[in-house]
Design an enzyme around this catalytic site. Structure first.
Site, short mmCIF file in Angstrom:
data_model
loop_
_atom_site.label_atom_id
_atom_site.label_comp_id
_atom_site.label_asym_id
_atom_site.label_seq_id
_atom_site.Cartn_x
_atom_site.Cartn_y
_atom_site.Cartn_z
N LYS A 13 0.76 -1.18 0.00
CA LYS A 13 0.12 0.03 -0.02
C LYS A 13 0.94 1.14 0.21
CE LYS A 13 -2.03 -1.13 3.89
NZ LYS A 13 -1.27 -2.30 4.25
N ARG A 88 -9.03 0.53 8.91
CA ARG A 88 -8.46 -0.67 9.61
C ARG A 88 -9.60 -1.54 10.54
NH1 ARG A 88 -2.59 0.81 8.94
NH2 ARG A 88 -1.27 -1.04 8.98
N ARG A 127 12.14 -5.32 4.61
CA ARG A 127 11.94 -3.98 4.45
C ARG A 127 12.57 -3.00 5.23
NH1 ARG A 127 5.70 -2.05 4.74
NH2 ARG A 127 5.75 -2.50 7.10
N ARG A 158 11.79 -0.85 10.53
CA ARG A 158 10.88 -0.25 11.53
C ARG A 158 10.61 -1.13 12.64
NH1 ARG A 158 5.32 0.84 8.01
NH2 ARG A 158 4.66 -0.22 9.65
N ARG A 169 0.66 -8.39 14.02
CA ARG A 169 0.06 -7.55 12.96
C ARG A 169 -0.72 -8.26 12.07
NH1 ARG A 169 4.73 -4.45 10.56
NH2 ARG A 169 3.43 -3.16 9.24
P1 AMP Z 1 1.28 1.19 8.72
O1 AMP Z 1 2.43 2.28 8.46
O2 AMP Z 1 0.12 1.52 7.95
O3 AMP Z 1 1.69 -0.16 8.82
O4 AMP Z 1 0.68 1.58 10.30
C1 AMP Z 1 1.77 1.40 11.28
C2 AMP Z 1 1.11 1.34 12.58
O5 AMP Z 1 0.38 2.52 12.91
C3 AMP Z 1 -0.04 0.29 12.63
O6 AMP Z 1 0.53 -0.93 12.95
C4 AMP Z 1 -0.99 0.89 13.88
O7 AMP Z 1 -0.26 0.51 15.14
C5 AMP Z 1 -0.96 2.03 13.59
N1 AMP Z 1 -1.97 2.48 12.58
C6 AMP Z 1 -1.74 3.18 11.40
N2 AMP Z 1 -3.08 3.28 10.75
C7 AMP Z 1 -3.91 2.85 11.70
C8 AMP Z 1 -5.45 2.67 11.47
N3 AMP Z 1 -6.26 3.10 10.52
N4 AMP Z 1 -5.99 2.39 12.56
C9 AMP Z 1 -5.15 1.62 13.72
N5 AMP Z 1 -3.78 1.78 13.79
C10 AMP Z 1 -3.29 2.21 12.80
#
Ligand code: AMP
Length: 213
Positions: A13, A88, A127, A158, A169
């Site tokens: 994404k 999410r 990554r 990360r 996750r």
């Molecule tokens: P991402 O970069 O999209 O993988 O997001 C990293 C982390 O941020 C996730 O594992 C969540 O802890 C938090 N996060 C990001 N977007 C959301 C969302 N829409 N709802 C809840 N937590 C989020």
């Protein structure tokens, strides 16, 4: 035009969002990037979110909906948005629909990136991401300079790409995020499924084709 990018962590994404945004002439909104910036800056929102993020858990819906609502009210999102990493949970889908309705807008399409868990684990384990501009990389080791023009940041691993957090996750995706797919289908939103395996350009083209572009 509001497009929700949907898929497991590591489905691509974050790689596809800026490419699609450029082609569709809208801006991206990545909640993960907004949260990581808040953590770095040590804001109250960042401090609240950090522990959830490090474990691979979801940040509470209220925090996410506040971020999305604040952003979408800005003029730069007047043309539309590519939403990366949100929606999410089902309450987020409901909250976003309500907020958009109040603005006379709606989600136009959900692009679902399909990929199996084995490929996800392989991708996330290698990554890295620029700590400054957040560009993800699959071919740069931690410590390498970011290759985005003018960025000057360094590439890091990360914390939530450690094996324990990856497992968590994927579990969270199945339990809390997967039902969002059916929610959109039930509510009559266009849901477009695309194969997320293959080179970056091929996936972008599949996504644009799915959107009728
Ligand atoms: P991402 O970069 O999209 O993988 O997001 C990293 C982390 O941020 C996730 O594992 C969540 O802890 C938090 N996060 C990001 N977007 C959301 C969302 N829409 N709802 C809840 N937590 C989020």
């Amino acid at each position: 035009m509001i497009i929700v990018l949907f898929g497991k962590p590591g489905a691509g994404k974050g790689t596809q969002a800026p490419l699609l945004a450029e082609r569709l002439e809208v801006k991206t909104l990545a909640t993960g990037d907004v949260l990581r910036a808040a953590v770095r800056e040590g804001t109250p929102r960042g401090m609240e979110a950090k522990a959830y993020m490090d474990r691979g858990d979801l940040v509470p819906d209220e925090v996410i909906l506040a971020i999305v609502q604040e952003a979408l009210a800005k003029p730069e999102y007047a043309n539309g948005a590519i939403l990366d990493g949100v929606v999410r949970t089902v309450p987020q889908a409901e909250g976003l629909a309500k907020a958009l309705r109040e603005m006379g807008r709606e989600v136009d399409a959900v692009l679902c990136f399909s990929i199996d868990n084995e490929e996800i684990v392989r991708r996330l384990a290698s990554r890295t991401v620029c700590e400054k501009c957040q560009t993800p990389y699959s071919d740069l080791e931690p410590g390498a300079p970011c290759t985005q023009p003018g960025c000057g940041g360094r590439v890091v691993r990360r914390k939530d790409d450690e094996p324990e957090a990856i497992r968590r996750r994927l579990e969270v995706f199945e339990q809390q995020t997967a039902p969002v797919f059916d929610w959109y289908k039930r509510h009559g939103t266009r849901v477009i499924e695309i194969d997320a395996v293959g080179d970056v350009e091929a996936v972008t083209n599949r996504a644009l084709h799915g959107l009728g572009r």
